[in-house]
Design a protein around this motif. Structure first.
Motif, PDB file in Angstrom:
ATOM      1  N   ILE A 271       0.817  -1.214   0.000  1.00 21.89           N
ATOM      2  CA  ILE A 271       0.000   0.000   0.000  1.00 21.89           C
ATOM      3  C   ILE A 271       0.853   1.267   0.000  1.00 21.89           C
ATOM      4  O   ILE A 271       0.572   2.205  -0.766  1.00 21.89           O
ATOM      5  N   PRO A 272       1.932   1.355   0.810  1.00 19.66           N
ATOM      6  CA  PRO A 272       2.790   2.543   0.695  1.00 19.66           C
ATOM      7  C   PRO A 272       3.372   2.739  -0.697  1.00 19.66           C
ATOM      8  O   PRO A 272       3.537   3.886  -1.145  1.00 19.66           O
ATOM      9  N   GLU A 273       3.679   1.653  -1.398  1.00 20.39           N
ATOM     10  CA  GLU A 273       4.185   1.791  -2.762  1.00 20.39           C
ATOM     11  C   GLU A 273       3.119   2.380  -3.675  1.00 20.39           C
ATOM     12  O   GLU A 273       3.408   3.221  -4.539  1.00 20.39           O
ATOM     13  N   LEU A 274       1.886   1.941  -3.487  1.00 22.26           N
ATOM     14  CA  LEU A 274       0.790   2.489  -4.290  1.00 22.26           C
ATOM     15  C   LEU A 274       0.557   3.958  -3.939  1.00 22.26           C
ATOM     16  O   LEU A 274       0.288   4.781  -4.824  1.00 22.26           O
ATOM     17  N   VAL A 275       0.654   4.283  -2.672  1.00 19.95           N
ATOM     18  CA  VAL A 275       0.475   5.680  -2.261  1.00 19.95           C
ATOM     19  C   VAL A 275       1.535   6.557  -2.910  1.00 19.95           C
ATOM     20  O   VAL A 275       1.243   7.666  -3.387  1.00 19.95           O
ATOM     21  N   LYS A 276       2.762   6.086  -2.931  1.00 19.06           N
ATOM     22  CA  LYS A 276       3.835   6.867  -3.541  1.00 19.06           C
ATOM     23  C   LYS A 276       3.574   7.126  -5.027  1.00 19.06           C
ATOM     24  O   LYS A 276       3.995   8.156  -5.561  1.00 19.06           O
ATOM     25  N   ALA A 277       2.877   6.217  -5.678  1.00 17.68           N
ATOM     26  CA  ALA A 277       2.565   6.410  -7.096  1.00 17.68           C
ATOM     27  C   ALA A 277       1.658   7.612  -7.320  1.00 17.68           C
ATOM     28  O   ALA A 277       1.554   8.124  -8.445  1.00 17.68           O
ATOM     29  N   PHE A 278       1.020   8.093  -6.250  1.00 26.43           N
ATOM     30  CA  PHE A 278       0.102   9.221  -6.383  1.00 26.43           C
ATOM     31  C   PHE A 278       0.544  10.458  -5.606  1.00 26.43           C
ATOM     32  O   PHE A 278      -0.015  11.534  -5.808  1.00 26.43           O
ATOM     33  N   THR A 279       1.543  10.313  -4.726  1.00 24.55           N
ATOM     34  CA  THR A 279       1.903  11.443  -3.869  1.00 24.55           C
ATOM     35  C   THR A 279       3.386  11.801  -3.874  1.00 24.55           C
ATOM     36  O   THR A 279       3.753  12.873  -3.400  1.00 24.55           O
ATOM     37  N   SER A 280       4.249  10.936  -4.358  1.00 21.81           N
ATOM     38  CA  SER A 280       5.686  11.202  -4.326  1.00 21.81           C
ATOM     39  C   SER A 280       6.059  12.332  -5.284  1.00 21.81           C
ATOM     40  O   SER A 280       5.374  12.565  -6.291  1.00 21.81           O
TER      41      SER A 280
END
Length: 819
Positions: free
Chosen positions: A413-422
């Motif tokens: 989930i953190p990897e997916l979050v980074k795809a939208f917020t990094s």
């Protein structure tokens, strides 16, 4: 403030007086006529743990060793705390961090008094249920103990919040000072150390409290003590998360908008809103997450304990599962500490002497290393503790696999979050591209796109991993318990938290990096006479101020990203864990799934109506919390505009800064009081309408809340880091593009740090409190021989709730002069 609380309370009393009096009188008088055996939460009895041996040691003695591990965890946290305190820092920076801490102390003292006031609401219901309607004898002994543990739970959330603020206000100035050395590694390592200190302390304290209940409270009322403890935790987390989220975004927006209005730099010392912003970073991004994390780990554990006691009939299997769960929780400390040291060794070897680094890379590797270590230890512990479960020698790997699905989610989930917020995300760069031509309008729309897409991908990832858990639960787990799929979902939520201290650490990284920038600017270190010579003489530093500021800004981008990654993990546990807790209510209402099961169906109209009602409450809540931010920010901006002095002053006065803090606190508590009383009485009202209506309502707030929170958190994260790209990478501060992204960031502020994050404790508080509320309603209906009085009370409770829903906008509106 005291006058306002009194008037608000008086208003609530005028609407609730007759209904509360009627309810309490009826409950007390009917209690004597109830001849049925105590059930539900009052009937939760913890079996004797010593009746089963593990590795040649009985369960009770084995878990006593867990206390030793908790003590080591506390020592670990305190050792890092001491190290941070002793790190070198220039006086100008230390003075600012201590000023921030002093304002944080004032805020927390105020919130502590507020918490005690709100606890009285909960105490009344606990007394009615465990003292009158479903007493656990002898009540003169048991009732005070249950009440004490509700206070302990609340105090635990409050206490770890204090510790988090103290650690972070040490770390912010030390991080700012470390930047003067010109190397990126120290400014990455210091915030992470602070986060691990908080994470290890938080998990150790929470586990120590729960082990105390399990090992030293008699089994006949240990179950109710767990419920009281969890309700107290949830109350503390909800108040600190919601009020902190409102406070921090009032201050943040008030401070940020000055950059556009007056064309001043980030964290300009002349801006009275900056100290409040720093206090808010800690109130919202340290106090709130610390209390929320403490509550999340506690409530998830209580949900599983409750399930095991209700759904598993064989006492020996109950003991095996309880001991296994607690040993796994102890393993959480070991795996996180081990992964931290492994990752630290790798990171120092790779980045220790470099001049440039990607701050996100070692944080990402820490999460993945912890995940791998946790999964490996999950199988080892499961094999050792439950090699045979109920005569089945295969359940150890099945249960280990279910937990591993959740642990994997904690990394995926953190990897997916980074795809939208990094800052490296294509979605975030799309926000910047949109704003370049279309200004704030198109930038904001692109942020909405990022948030919506993130809900799709993260939602499906959760469904996939929960589905894996469900499929494994069909492999004979049903022979040991009722509803094995529900247990599987609870274990997935438990696995989400398998990297506990590390999840908290990377979440706490953000407020330190954010504050470090502010401390640097507010210290005015560049203007200190002969500062370069002083730094060289005292610290052997050849300083490059511009490089130091650039590194701090870049590190803040990583902090923003990893603050965002923890949010879906916590909200995910709220939803998945709520499913397990709701099962407890279902078991009570259906007498062990033997009656009225058909009411859990779309063919039962109240259940469907409850599903629809939950969505209404979620959208009201996000509106009410955002309205409190809007009004408070208006007042903060109004004050700052009138009192900022750009000519002839190097820094804003302490008095003006404290006034902004006062404004933030005032509107945070106004908003929180409206929200709490509305949620409290709505829970009572909907529980009293019809039990299965309430079940539908609980499922609904969990599902609506999940997607609303993911959308808002990641849209806000995208807007935040779009601004960071403009500032750090494009170096376009003060341009129209920068103004556009600042506006986007201020829209995203309450999205990501107020409404979305507060949904987690609100869902869990409603579910936990609902356990008692729905049984109060059922008991009252039984005692009265019908539901007439119950429905009258439901209507009265709803009126009280609606009054505060109404007040949350019409009583919080922006008026011509400050209220």
């Amino acid at each position: 403030m005291r006058t306002w609380l009194a008037s608000a309370w008086s208003l609530g009393c005028r609407f609730a007086k007759w209904s509360a009096a009627a309810a309490f009188l009826s409950l007390f008088t009917s209690a004597a006529t109830l001849a049925q055996e105590a059930g539900g939460e009052a009937g939760l009895k913890v079996p004797d743990l010593s009746q089963v041996t593990f590795l040649g040691i009985d369960g009770h003695k084995l878990l006593l060793f867990g206390i030793v591990f908790c003590v080591f965890g506390l020592i670990f946290g305190l050792a890092i705390y001491s190290r941070l305190k002793g790190m070198p820092v220039h006086k100008s920076m230390r003075d600012i961090s201590e000023l921030i801490y002093e304002t944080c102390k004032t805020y927390l003292f105020t919130q502590g008094k507020f918490l005690v006031f709100l606890w009285l609401f909960i105490a009344v219901v606990i007394v009615l249920y465990f003292g009158v309607l479903a007493p656990v004898h002898p009540t003169a002994v048991t009732l005070p103990i249950i009440l004490v543990f509700s206070i302990v739970g609340m105090a635990g959330s409050y206490g770890v919040a204090w510790f988090g603020i103290r650690v972070n206000t040490f770390a912010n100035s030390r991080t700012a000072f470390a930047a003067l050395r010109g190397k990126p590694y120290p400014i990455y390592h210091t915030p992470l150390e602070a986060g691990m200190s908080i994470g290890m302390m938080l998990i150790s304290v929470e586990l120590l409290m729960m082990l105390f209940i399990l090992l030293f409270i008699p089994g006949d009322y240990a179950g109710p003590c767990f419920i009281g403890f969890a309700i107290g935790e949830s109350l503390g987390a909800a108040v600190l998360r919601i009020a902190g989220g409102i406070f921090t975004k009032i201050a943040d927006i008030g401070s940020d908008l000055m950059k556009i209005v007056f064309k001043i730099k980030e964290d300009d010392a002349r801006n009275p809103g900056v100290i409040a912003d720093c206090t808010g970073d800690n109130a919202g991004d340290s106090v709130g997450p610390s209390a929320d994390g403490f509550e999340t780990y506690g409530v998830t554990g209580v949900a599983l304990i409750t399930f095991i006691l209700l759904a598993v009939k064989d006492p020996k299997v109950q003991v095996q599962l309880l001991v296994w769960i607690f040993v796994m929780r102890i393993m959480m400390l070991v795996s996180s500490a081990g992964a931290y040291f492994i990752n630290g060794f790798i990171a120092k070897a790779k980045y220790g002497n470099v001049d440039k680094m990607n701050y996100e890379a070692p944080l990402t590797s820490l999460v993945w290393i912890t995940s791998v270590v946790s999964i490996a230890l999950t199988y080892v512990i499961s094999y050792l503790i439950i090699p045979t479960l109920g005569g089945d020698a295969s359940q150890w790997w099945k249960l280990g696999t279910i937990i591993s699905c959740g642990t994997l989610a904690g990394a995926v989930i953190p990897e997916l979050v980074k795809a939208f917020t990094s800052t490296e995300s294509r979605h975030v760069r799309e926000v910047v591209s949109s704003a370049e031509e279309g200004g704030a309008s198109l930038g904001i729309l692109s942020g909405f796109v990022a948030g919506n897409f993130s809900a799709y991908y993260i939602g499906l990832a959760m469904v996939l991993l929960m589905s894996m858990g469900y499929l494994i639960s069909t492999l004979d787990l049903g022979l040991l318990m009722l509803a094995p799929a529900v247990f599987a979902f609870g274990l997935v939520a438990f696995g989400f938290l398998g990297m506990g201290p590390v999840t908290i650490a990377v979440d706490s990284y953000g407020p330190v990096t954010d504050n470090a920038q502010s401390v640097y600017e507010l210290s005015l270190i560049e203007q200190v006479p002969n500062i370069k010579q002083e730094l060289k003489k005292d610290y052997n530093i050849d300083v490059n101020f511009e490089r130091a500021k650039e590194m701090l800004e870049a590190n803040d981008g990583a902090g923003n990203t990893f603050k965002a990654t923890a949010k879906p993990v916590l909200i995910g546990t709220a939803v998945v864990g709520a499913t397990t807790m709701i099962f407890s209510i279902i078991m009570a209402l259906t007498h062990g799934l033997t009656e009225n099961v058909n009411n859990l169906s779309l063919l039962h109209a109240p259940f469907v109506l409850g599903l629809i009602t939950g969505g209404a409450m979620i959208y009201w809540f996000t509106g009410a919390s955002t309205q409190a931010v809007t009004t408070g920010a208006y007042r903060a901006v109004e004050f700052i505009k009138a009192n900022i002095h750009l000519e002839g002053a190097a820094a804003a006065s302490v008095e003006d800064s404290k006034k902004v803090v006062e404004i933030c606190t005032k509107y945070a508590q106004k908003g929180m009081l409206n929200i709490f009383i509305a949620v409290f009485f709505a829970t009572l009202a909907f529980a009293f309408v019809e039990p299965f209506f309430f079940i539908g309502y609980l499922f609904s707030i969990a599902i609506f809340g999940l997607y609303q929170a993911i959308f808002m958190a990641n849209a806000g994260g995208a807007w935040d880091n779009a601004k960071k790209i403009v500032e750090v990478e494009l170096k376009q501060k003060g341009t129209p593009l920068h103004d556009a992204t600042v506006i986007g960031d201020t829209v995203g502020d309450p999205f990501k740090d107020t409404s979305s994050v507060a949904l987690n404790p609100v869902i869990k508080f409603t579910t936990l409190f609902g356990l008692l509320a729905v049984e109060l309603a059922v008991q009252l209906t039984a005692s009265q021989g019908g539901n007439g009085l119950t429905h009258i009370l439901a209507a009265a409770f709803f009126v009280v709730s609606f009054v505060f829903v109404y007040r949350s906008f019409y009583g919080m509106r922006i008026r011509g002069s400050a209220a």
